[in-house]
Design an enzyme around this catalytic site. Sequence first.
Site, short mmCIF file in Angstrom:
data_model
loop_
_atom_site.label_atom_id
_atom_site.label_comp_id
_atom_site.label_asym_id
_atom_site.label_seq_id
_atom_site.Cartn_x
_atom_site.Cartn_y
_atom_site.Cartn_z
N SER A 209 45.07 44.14 33.60
CA SER A 209 45.29 43.73 34.99
C SER A 209 46.79 43.63 35.23
O SER A 209 47.55 43.30 34.30
CB SER A 209 44.65 42.36 35.24
OG SER A 209 45.14 41.81 36.46
N TYR B 53 44.02 33.78 33.51
CA TYR B 53 43.50 35.15 33.39
C TYR B 53 44.64 36.11 33.07
O TYR B 53 44.55 36.94 32.17
CB TYR B 53 42.81 35.49 34.72
CG TYR B 53 42.56 36.95 35.03
CD1 TYR B 53 41.45 37.62 34.51
CD2 TYR B 53 43.40 37.64 35.91
CE1 TYR B 53 41.20 38.94 34.84
CE2 TYR B 53 43.15 38.96 36.25
CZ TYR B 53 42.05 39.61 35.71
OH TYR B 53 41.81 40.91 36.06
N1 LIG Z 1 38.60 44.61 40.69
C1 LIG Z 1 39.90 44.43 40.67
O1 LIG Z 1 40.57 44.32 41.71
C2 LIG Z 1 40.63 44.41 39.32
C3 LIG Z 1 42.02 44.35 39.34
C4 LIG Z 1 42.72 44.34 38.13
C5 LIG Z 1 42.01 44.39 36.94
N2 LIG Z 1 40.66 44.44 36.96
C6 LIG Z 1 39.95 44.48 35.66
O2 LIG Z 1 38.96 45.50 35.71
C7 LIG Z 1 37.84 45.12 34.90
C8 LIG Z 1 36.58 45.18 35.72
O3 LIG Z 1 36.75 44.34 36.85
P1 LIG Z 1 35.66 44.27 38.02
O4 LIG Z 1 36.39 43.82 39.22
O5 LIG Z 1 34.85 45.51 38.04
O6 LIG Z 1 34.76 43.03 37.47
P2 LIG Z 1 33.39 42.42 38.01
O7 LIG Z 1 32.92 43.08 39.24
O8 LIG Z 1 33.59 40.94 38.06
O9 LIG Z 1 32.41 42.74 36.77
C9 LIG Z 1 32.66 42.11 35.55
C10 LIG Z 1 31.72 42.61 34.49
O10 LIG Z 1 31.97 41.86 33.29
C11 LIG Z 1 30.74 41.23 32.86
N3 LIG Z 1 31.02 39.94 32.24
C12 LIG Z 1 31.67 38.87 32.79
N4 LIG Z 1 31.61 37.82 31.96
C13 LIG Z 1 30.91 38.23 30.85
C14 LIG Z 1 30.50 37.61 29.65
N5 LIG Z 1 30.79 36.30 29.39
N6 LIG Z 1 29.81 38.32 28.74
C15 LIG Z 1 29.49 39.62 28.98
N7 LIG Z 1 29.85 40.27 30.09
C16 LIG Z 1 30.55 39.58 31.03
C17 LIG Z 1 29.95 41.07 34.16
O11 LIG Z 1 28.55 40.92 33.94
P3 LIG Z 1 27.85 39.44 33.81
O12 LIG Z 1 28.57 38.52 34.73
O13 LIG Z 1 26.40 39.67 34.15
O14 LIG Z 1 28.00 39.05 32.38
C18 LIG Z 1 30.25 42.40 34.85
O15 LIG Z 1 29.48 43.43 34.27
C19 LIG Z 1 38.17 43.73 34.36
O16 LIG Z 1 38.73 43.84 33.07
C20 LIG Z 1 39.21 43.20 35.32
O17 LIG Z 1 40.06 42.23 34.73
C21 LIG Z 1 39.95 44.44 38.12
#
Ligand SMILES: NC(=O)c1ccc[n+]([C@@H]2O[C@H](COP(=O)([O-])OP(=O)(O)OC[C@H]3O[C@@H](n4cnc5c(N)ncnc54)[C@H](OP(=O)(O)O)[C@@H]3O)[C@@H](O)[C@H]2O)c1
Length: 256
Positions: free
Chosen positions: A143, A156
Amino acid sequence: MPANLFDPATEFVGRRALVTGGSRGIGAAVAQRLLDGGAAVAVTARSHTADTPVDAVFIAGDLRTADGASAVADAAVRELGGLDILINNAASARPHVGGVTTIPDQEWLDSLDINFLSAVRVTHAALPALRKSDGAAIVNVSSGGATPLPGPIIHYGAAKAALNAYTLGLAQELSPQGIRVNIVTPGPVLSPGGTEIRQTLADAAGIDPDETLVGVPMRRFGEASEVAEVVALLVSPRGSWLTSHNFYVDGGVGAL
Ligand SMILES: NC(=O)c1ccc[n+]([C@@H]2O[C@H](COP(=O)([O-])OP(=O)(O)OC[C@H]3O[C@@H](n4cnc5c(N)ncnc54)[C@H](OP(=O)(O)O)[C@@H]3O)[C@@H](O)[C@H]2O)c1
């Protein structure tokens, strides 16, 4: 070079991939992109969602503990019969709008477990299988918060900074063994988790989330599929000389 090097429909045929956090958002898009290229894919999360790719093997598990992480990696290797590609993507951030000093100790520990140590633990459990693969590749999803962010999600960001340091060190160790390791750093992407966090932060600041786009040179949020495309490039034969780098997929934010 294989004849199908640039064929997106076949470039992953015969490859086996694990995508953590593949039930929704960026992880689901990555899993779908690998499936579309012919890979066998396992996704893991605590719960299945309507966005979880239907053709992926779903492995339920909580990555916050060492046992949970190694159980997930072991199950993926067993279900897929080996492993060639690992995408450490699962993450979670609970904003504390009162600022840095209002984040409880337990929240720091939780953040390190899911945003940093989960990737360390899954990787180490998966390494024996990855070492047997011809041309294995790992991508850790980080991130922009790995460089200092305002208080509410600094726990985070700090965990993601640790992930970056670990990933680049891992790349130095594994690249000579033929395992490529890279980081992908998304900017603000439309995903369930990203959208929810931005709404919380915008509410606390008394602004609309769209107003934050002033910090994005392209003036729009990203799509999960746009991040997935770069992850796919990095783990495909097209990325065969790419290792030990951090690739920003962010509409230009990283350039500011
Ligand atoms: N979206 C953005 O704007 C953004 C920006 C910068 C970086 N990122 C990075 O991109 C990646 C994906 O982000 P996203 O926005 O797609 O996330 P998201 O929509 O919140 O999805 C997160 C995923 O991680 C799983 N997860 C969370 N806690 C968990 C646990 N304790 N054990 C197992 N699985 C777990 C969730 O499933 P469950 O909750 O069912 O476990 C879900 O499948 C992350 O690494 C995030 O830091 C995202």
